[in-house]
Design a protein around this motif. Structure first.
Motif, PDB file in Angstrom:
ATOM      1  N   PRO A  33       8.549  11.248  -2.617  1.00 19.88           N
ATOM      2  CA  PRO A  33       9.192  12.055  -3.668  1.00 19.88           C
ATOM      3  C   PRO A  33       9.045  13.541  -3.398  1.00 19.88           C
ATOM      4  O   PRO A  33       8.315  13.960  -2.494  1.00 19.88           O
ATOM      5  N   ARG A  34       9.732  14.351  -4.172  1.00 18.89           N
ATOM      6  CA  ARG A  34       9.583  15.791  -4.145  1.00 18.89           C
ATOM      7  C   ARG A  34       9.724  16.307  -5.567  1.00 18.89           C
ATOM      8  O   ARG A  34      10.284  15.626  -6.435  1.00 18.89           O
ATOM      9  N   VAL A  35       9.207  17.476  -5.807  1.00 19.03           N
ATOM     10  CA  VAL A  35       9.341  18.102  -7.117  1.00 19.03           C
ATOM     11  C   VAL A  35       9.882  19.511  -6.924  1.00 19.03           C
ATOM     12  O   VAL A  35       9.480  20.227  -6.002  1.00 19.03           O
ATOM     13  N   LYS A  79       2.908   5.898  -2.949  1.00 19.12           N
ATOM     14  CA  LYS A  79       4.009   6.769  -3.378  1.00 19.12           C
ATOM     15  C   LYS A  79       4.109   6.814  -4.895  1.00 19.12           C
ATOM     16  O   LYS A  79       4.485   7.843  -5.472  1.00 19.12           O
ATOM     17  N   ARG A  80       3.801   5.706  -5.573  1.00 18.49           N
ATOM     18  CA  ARG A  80       3.797   5.709  -7.039  1.00 18.49           C
ATOM     19  C   ARG A  80       2.744   6.683  -7.569  1.00 18.49           C
ATOM     20  O   ARG A  80       2.958   7.360  -8.564  1.00 18.49           O
ATOM     21  N   VAL A  85       4.182  10.079  -7.218  1.00 13.73           N
ATOM     22  CA  VAL A  85       5.188  10.299  -8.259  1.00 13.73           C
ATOM     23  C   VAL A  85       4.507  10.641  -9.582  1.00 13.73           C
ATOM     24  O   VAL A  85       4.948  11.545 -10.306  1.00 13.73           O
ATOM     25  N   THR A  86       3.431   9.940  -9.899  1.00 15.17           N
ATOM     26  CA  THR A  86       2.685  10.228 -11.132  1.00 15.17           C
ATOM     27  C   THR A  86       2.157  11.655 -11.121  1.00 15.17           C
ATOM     28  O   THR A  86       2.274  12.386 -12.117  1.00 15.17           O
ATOM     29  N   ASP A  87       1.577  12.057  -9.989  1.00 16.82           N
ATOM     30  CA  ASP A  87       1.095  13.439  -9.862  1.00 16.82           C
ATOM     31  C   ASP A  87       2.236  14.430 -10.014  1.00 16.82           C
ATOM     32  O   ASP A  87       2.107  15.447 -10.720  1.00 16.82           O
ATOM     33  N   HIS A  89       0.832  -1.203   0.000  1.00 14.32           N
ATOM     34  CA  HIS A  89       0.000   0.000   0.000  1.00 14.32           C
ATOM     35  C   HIS A  89       0.869   1.257   0.000  1.00 14.32           C
ATOM     36  O   HIS A  89       0.572   2.232  -0.708  1.00 14.32           O
ATOM     37  N   SER A  90       1.954   1.244   0.780  1.00 14.99           N
ATOM     38  CA  SER A  90       2.853   2.387   0.839  1.00 14.99           C
ATOM     39  C   SER A  90       3.516   2.639  -0.507  1.00 14.99           C
ATOM     40  O   SER A  90       3.594   3.779  -0.976  1.00 14.99           O
ATOM     41  N   ILE A  91       3.974   1.572  -1.146  1.00 16.73           N
ATOM     42  CA  ILE A  91       4.643   1.714  -2.449  1.00 16.73           C
ATOM     43  C   ILE A  91       3.660   2.219  -3.503  1.00 16.73           C
ATOM     44  O   ILE A  91       3.972   3.128  -4.279  1.00 16.73           O
TER      45      ILE A  91
END
Length: 202
Positions: free
Chosen positions: A56-58, A29-30, A33-35, A24-26
């Motif tokens: 992640p960060r952007v 986070k995916r 990352v897509t967002d 669920h955590s992975i």
């Protein structure tokens, strides 16, 4: 069922639960990352994620300003809260700290809080307690500028740090809508307009 059988079944259940939580955590986070990849394409930035298990960060640019979205773990005495944080650069002559009493208690020591964030400036916005290093300038920002209007788009954030080098908006991460690209652009747009107002000559 024997005691050994019960223990074994319990161990298998815990292992299955642990695996489900990791998956669920992975997956969560995916999705982030897509967002973030969609957002980075719109602000000309890049997405970074050191490991599969880290958030992640952007980092990019919005309207000529450095802009970023990342996650921060706020550790409390009884619990830890994951915050999603939006930042945009500014060059302001003053700093403001806005907080909602029912959501955010930065310090229990009012004297220390006043020393670090400034004195309370009453009557500026019913939603926030406003502290400022320059109360006169803060009052002008709210009465003459566009700050109060832009705060409508940031109403879901329990606290805001405005200036002098960054505008920072953070809130507890609750669901995927907190990192939706359209929502992120709305937050950056509001922060950018506040930054412009704060940089205007007094």
């Amino acid at each position: 069922m024997s005691l050994f059988g019960i223990t074994l079944a319990f161990a298998i259940l815990l292992a299955a639960l642990g695996t489900a939580m990791i998956v669920h955590s992975i997956v969560g986070k995916r999705r982030i990352v897509t967002d973030f990849r969609q957002l980075s394409q719109r602000i000309g930035g890049r997405v970074s994620q050191p490991t599969l298990f880290s958030f992640p960060r952007v980092d990019g640019r919005y309207d000529g300003r450095d802009a970023a979205v990342f996650f921060h773990l706020a550790k409390g005495e009884k619990a830890s809260i994951i915050y999603v944080v939006y930042t945009i650069s500014v060059k302001a002559a003053t700093a403001l700290f806005l907080s909602k009493d029912k959501y955010y208690k930065p310090l229990n020591d009012p004297t220390k809080l006043s020393r670090e964030a400034g004195e309370i400036v009453p009557g500026l916005d019913d939603r926030f307690e406003v502290r400022a290093s320059d109360s006169d300038r803060a009052s002008r920002l709210f009465t003459q500028g566009d700050v109060r209007t832009q705060l409508d788009s940031l109403d879901s954030f329990p606290s805001l740090v405005l200036g002098p080098d960054l505008l920072v908006a953070g809130k507890p991460f609750e669901n995927p809508t907190d990192t939706n690209p359209d929502a992120a652009l709305k937050y950056f747009r509001a922060l950018g307009k506040i930054a412009t107002a704060m940089e205007a000559p007094a």
